[in-house]
Design a protein around this motif. Structure first.
Motif, short mmCIF file in Angstrom:
data_model
loop_
_atom_site.label_atom_id
_atom_site.label_comp_id
_atom_site.label_asym_id
_atom_site.label_seq_id
_atom_site.Cartn_x
_atom_site.Cartn_y
_atom_site.Cartn_z
N PRO A 36 -0.22 -3.77 1.25
CA PRO A 36 1.01 -2.97 1.25
C PRO A 36 2.24 -3.82 0.90
O PRO A 36 3.15 -4.01 1.71
N ASP B 181 5.24 -4.41 -2.02
CA ASP B 181 5.96 -3.92 -3.19
C ASP B 181 6.22 -5.08 -4.15
O ASP B 181 6.40 -6.23 -3.74
N GLY C 122 1.38 -1.53 -3.06
CA GLY C 122 2.67 -0.86 -3.16
C GLY C 122 3.10 -0.71 -4.61
O GLY C 122 2.38 -1.11 -5.54
N PRO D 37 3.95 8.29 -5.05
CA PRO D 37 4.34 7.46 -3.90
C PRO D 37 3.80 7.99 -2.58
O PRO D 37 3.39 7.21 -1.71
N GLU D 38 3.79 9.32 -2.45
CA GLU D 38 3.29 9.92 -1.21
C GLU D 38 1.79 9.67 -1.03
O GLU D 38 1.33 9.30 0.06
N ASP D 39 1.03 9.83 -2.12
CA ASP D 39 -0.40 9.59 -2.03
C ASP D 39 -0.69 8.10 -1.86
O ASP D 39 -1.65 7.71 -1.17
N GLY D 40 0.12 7.27 -2.48
CA GLY D 40 -0.06 5.83 -2.31
C GLY D 40 0.10 5.42 -0.85
O GLY D 40 -0.70 4.62 -0.33
N ALA D 41 1.11 5.98 -0.20
CA ALA D 41 1.33 5.69 1.22
C ALA D 41 0.18 6.24 2.06
O ALA D 41 -0.26 5.59 3.03
N ALA D 42 -0.33 7.43 1.71
CA ALA D 42 -1.42 8.03 2.46
C ALA D 42 -2.71 7.21 2.32
O ALA D 42 -3.46 7.04 3.29
N LEU E 191 -2.92 3.94 1.69
CA LEU E 191 -2.75 2.72 2.48
C LEU E 191 -2.92 3.01 3.97
O LEU E 191 -3.52 2.21 4.70
N ALA E 192 -2.41 4.15 4.43
CA ALA E 192 -2.54 4.52 5.84
C ALA E 192 -3.99 4.80 6.22
O ALA E 192 -4.40 4.58 7.37
#
Length: 218
Positions: free
Chosen positions: A15, A17, A74, A123-128, A130-131
């Motif tokens: 994660p 950037d 990221g 970006p939303e799916d990328g964060a999901a 990683l989570a």
């Protein structure tokens, strides 16, 4: 190049950037005249301490992540210098796919020219994604290039990603840039014929230039 259709493998979360190519492949590993040994240098400063010992806090050094073939990261992955060694190092280390919301432009092209999937997600799916991954207990993802889908191997969640049609075809068929261009040979020759018919004085210019050049040398 090796074809890429479906990949089911351990995914390591990074994660970070703006993980640039200088970090992916530090300068001290660029001294060779070939591609050998670059897997060792991948993310060297992240994986190793100043004495060259593995950092236990780095996910890639933890038990179960030895077979990592997917990296989720990221935005702006692979930014910085244009060194193609970063892609070669990823492949030599065993990475076949990188998932991120965005990529450095030159790095992105280098990925597909060498058979590495750069899967661009929102970006939303990328964060999901990683989570959903863990840096302690390995989690496996399944990437289906034909369907342009990423899923947890457990089936608990899935996400879509985008790949340009040309890049997608190159990976699915195992084509490098030359092979992909040769597939369009008929269209290239048709364009050339039409262009030379419209501008006949431009026909055969390379050959004319060589004759003039060689004549001047003589």
């Amino acid at each position: 190049m090796e074809k890429f259709t479906t990949l089911a493998a351990v995914a390591a979360p990074l994660p970070i950037d703006n993980l640039d190519t200088d970090q992916l492949m530090p300068k001290q590993f660029l001294h060779g005249i070939d591609k050998k040994g670059l897997g060792r240098g991948l993310l060297w400063n992240l994986r190793m301490d100043a004495d060259g010992r593995p950092r236990p806090e780095c996910v890639l050094n933890r038990p179960g992540f030895e077979e990592t073939k997917i990296i989720a990261a990221g935005p702006n992955f692979g930014c910085g210098s244009s060194r193609e060694h970063a892609v070669w190092g990823l492949l030599q280390y065993g990475i076949r796919a990188v998932i991120a919301p965005s990529f450095g432009e030159i790095f992105y092209s280098n990925c597909f020219n060498n058979g590495l999937l750069a899967a661009r997600v929102t970006p939303e799916d990328g964060a999901a994604i990683l989570a959903a991954l863990s840096d302690v207990k390995p989690v496996r993802l399944v990437i289906d290039l034909e369907a342009e889908r990423i899923a947890l191997e457990s089936g608990a969640a899935s996400w879509s990603f985008q790949v340009a049609p040309r890049h997608r075809r190159m990976l699915l068929q195992g084509l490098d840039m030359v092979d992909a261009t040769l597939q369009d040979k008929a269209e290239i020759e048709a364009f050339r014929a039409a262009h030379e018919a419209k501008f006949p004085w431009m026909a055969g210019l390379p050959g004319k230039y060589r004759r003039i050049r060689d004549g001047r040398r003589a």
